[in-house]
Design an enzyme around this catalytic site. Structure first.
Site, PDB file in Angstrom:
ATOM      1  N   HIS A  88     -61.613 -48.794 -71.833  1.00 51.00           N
ATOM      2  CA  HIS A  88     -61.802 -48.098 -70.563  1.00 51.00           C
ATOM      3  C   HIS A  88     -61.216 -46.605 -70.535  1.00 51.00           C
ATOM      4  O   HIS A  88     -61.169 -45.834 -69.626  1.00 51.00           O
ATOM      5  CB  HIS A  88     -60.973 -48.708 -69.207  1.00 51.00           C
TER       6      HIS A  88
ATOM      7  N   ARG B 152     -68.991 -61.979 -59.927  1.00 51.36           N
ATOM      8  CA  ARG B 152     -69.019 -62.111 -58.441  1.00 51.36           C
ATOM      9  C   ARG B 152     -70.355 -62.336 -57.909  1.00 51.36           C
ATOM     10  O   ARG B 152     -71.023 -63.201 -57.751  1.00 51.36           O
ATOM     11  CB  ARG B 152     -68.290 -60.948 -57.616  1.00 51.36           C
TER      12      ARG B 152
ATOM     13  N   GLY C 271     -73.160 -59.591 -59.170  1.00 48.85           N
ATOM     14  CA  GLY C 271     -73.948 -59.236 -60.120  1.00 48.85           C
ATOM     15  C   GLY C 271     -75.291 -58.465 -59.465  1.00 48.85           C
ATOM     16  O   GLY C 271     -76.394 -58.542 -59.955  1.00 48.85           O
TER      17      GLY C 271
HETATM   18  P1  A3P Z   1     -69.858 -57.223 -58.550  1.00 42.91           P
HETATM   19  O1  A3P Z   1     -68.658 -57.474 -58.129  1.00 42.91           O
HETATM   20  O2  A3P Z   1     -70.761 -56.204 -57.865  1.00 42.91           O
HETATM   21  O3  A3P Z   1     -70.720 -58.660 -58.470  1.00 42.91           O
HETATM   22  P2  A3P Z   1     -66.865 -55.608 -65.142  1.00 42.91           P
HETATM   23  O4  A3P Z   1     -67.479 -56.178 -65.961  1.00 42.91           O
HETATM   24  O5  A3P Z   1     -66.972 -54.173 -65.505  1.00 42.91           O
HETATM   25  O6  A3P Z   1     -65.370 -55.963 -64.735  1.00 42.91           O
HETATM   26  O7  A3P Z   1     -67.547 -55.810 -63.937  1.00 42.91           O
HETATM   27  C1  A3P Z   1     -67.881 -56.587 -62.964  1.00 42.91           C
HETATM   28  C2  A3P Z   1     -69.141 -56.469 -62.120  1.00 42.91           C
HETATM   29  O8  A3P Z   1     -70.203 -56.793 -62.957  1.00 42.91           O
HETATM   30  C3  A3P Z   1     -69.201 -57.714 -61.181  1.00 42.91           C
HETATM   31  O9  A3P Z   1     -69.809 -56.980 -60.008  1.00 42.91           O
HETATM   32  C4  A3P Z   1     -69.802 -58.736 -61.741  1.00 42.91           C
HETATM   33  O10 A3P Z   1     -70.393 -59.685 -60.957  1.00 42.91           O
HETATM   34  C5  A3P Z   1     -70.939 -58.132 -62.635  1.00 42.91           C
HETATM   35  N1  A3P Z   1     -71.446 -58.870 -63.697  1.00 42.91           N
HETATM   36  C6  A3P Z   1     -70.569 -59.527 -64.609  1.00 42.91           C
HETATM   37  N2  A3P Z   1     -71.702 -60.258 -65.510  1.00 42.91           N
HETATM   38  C7  A3P Z   1     -72.837 -59.485 -65.209  1.00 42.91           C
HETATM   39  C8  A3P Z   1     -73.920 -59.609 -65.888  1.00 42.91           C
HETATM   40  N3  A3P Z   1     -74.143 -60.551 -67.056  1.00 42.91           N
HETATM   41  N4  A3P Z   1     -75.080 -58.780 -65.276  1.00 42.91           N
HETATM   42  C9  A3P Z   1     -74.849 -58.299 -64.339  1.00 42.91           C
HETATM   43  N5  A3P Z   1     -73.944 -58.180 -63.536  1.00 42.91           N
HETATM   44  C10 A3P Z   1     -72.669 -58.624 -64.295  1.00 42.91           C
END
Ligand code: A3P
Length: 322
Positions: A130, A288, A290
């Site tokens: 990050h 959550r 996505g």
């Molecule tokens: P939301 O909270 O909008 O649903 P990170 O992985 O950087 O922590 O980000 C998490 C976000 O990416 C969450 O967004 C999550 O639901 C979404 N996410 C996780 N897996 C995913 C996937 N395979 N494709 C698209 N979005 C995904």
């Protein structure tokens, strides 16, 4: 830890109390370091990278601002690179959360108090970070043959909403929930893990424009809209483009499907609260909705206007926008 790393850690311990501090969204305190709000373990990791990390030309650094799609990008990079080693029906992504397959760079350095763990990994090393681009040493960023970065960015309105939900899941029960208003104020001020969001994105954006072979800059929304195109772009950038044969036998489509939100969020390993990684948070906390545009369900018109305004102001004249 070896003597050199001990010295770096000592320097870090001396530096931390001198830095401006702010409360974090979940556990750690945030420290303002080289223009960014970073938890102490991230600063420790960054200093160890600067002083001791030896990059290899095959290294792939998966870089993100939290909640922009780290889990997704980790899964995509892992499955593209390892596509000849596993069958989709019995794939590691069905047994492990992506954070166990693409390791958290600064998290591991912090845990091991040295670079020994990453030094021992076989090539190609897939590491996730990050940290902002400007915090990496020039031997990684300026040397075109040193390593490559892939970055995924996302509409700040969705990033904020995703982060607010995540923070309230992760916050210790003793703390009161973080209100949407308080979180919004912090996010806008840039006080957010690895924030300001805009500066983080801009650093990678500019690096991608300047060195397109070094940094690939993707947008969550674009990959959602055209996942096949996104996966092809990633494979090309990583110098493992799909062969006509792979295109014919649907390898690209299989990777898209395996890494989709629906597929990953439905694996048992990701339905659990297992903390399979190096940082807190159960596997299920990373899934959550996505979706693109969930902000409409949470933000007031004033909030939308304010975030849009900041975005416009911060990115004006840069060629980077949403
Ligand atoms: P939301 O909270 O909008 O649903 P990170 O992985 O950087 O922590 O980000 C998490 C976000 O990416 C969450 O967004 C999550 O639901 C979404 N996410 C996780 N897996 C995913 C996937 N395979 N494709 C698209 N979005 C995904």
């Amino acid at each position: 830890p070896n003597e050199g790393c001990q010295k770096t850690l000592k320097n870090c311990n001396e530096l931390l109390p001198t830095l401006p501090q702010s409360k974090a969204w979940w556990f750690d305190q945030l420290f303002q370091y080289q223009g960014f709000w970073i938890p102490s373990f991230g600063i420790r990791g960054s200093m160890l990278i600067n002083d001791h990390f030896k990059p290899r030309p095959t290294d792939i650094i998966v870089a993100t601002f939290p909640k922009c799609g780290t889990t997704w990008l980790r899964a995509l990079v892992f499955s593209i690179i390892n596509r000849n080693s596993f069958d989709v029906s019995d794939h590691p992504l069905r047994k492990a959360n992506p954070r166990e397959l693409v390791l958290f760079f600064e998290g591991y350095l912090h845990n091991y108090e040295s670079t020994s763990f990453v030094d021992g990994l076989t090539s190609p090393r897939l590491l996730s970070t990050h940290l902002p681009y400007s915090l990496f040493p020039t031997r990684m960023t300026d040397d075109t043959s040193a390593c490559r970065f892939v970055y995924i960015c996302r509409d700040p309105k969705d990033v904020f909403v995703s982060k607010w939900h995540f923070a309230n899941k992760l916050r210790p029960k003793e703390l009161p929930p973080l209100s949407l208003e308080e979180a919004f104020d912090l996010f806008c001020k840039g006080v957010s893990e690895y924030g300001p969001f805009w500066d983080h994105g801009l650093g990678y954006w500019e690096a991608g424009v300047e060195s397109p072979k070094k940094v690939l800059f993707l947008k969550y929304e674009d990959v959602k809209k055209e996942p096949l195109g996104g996966v092809r772009k990633l494979a090309g950038f990583l110098r493992v483009p799909f062969t006509p044969e792979e295109e014919n036998n649907e390898t690209v489509a299989e990777i898209v499907k395996l890494c989709s939100f629906e597929s990953l969020s439905n694996q048992n390993v990701n339905k659990s609260q297992t903390s399979g990684g190096e940082r807190p948070g159960g596997n299920s906390d990373f899934f959550r909705k996505g979706e693109v545009g969930d902000w409409v369900n949470h933000l007031s018109p004033e909030m939308v206007e304010k975030l849009n305004q900041i975005t416009e102001q911060k990115l004006q004249g840069t060629g980077f926008n949403f």
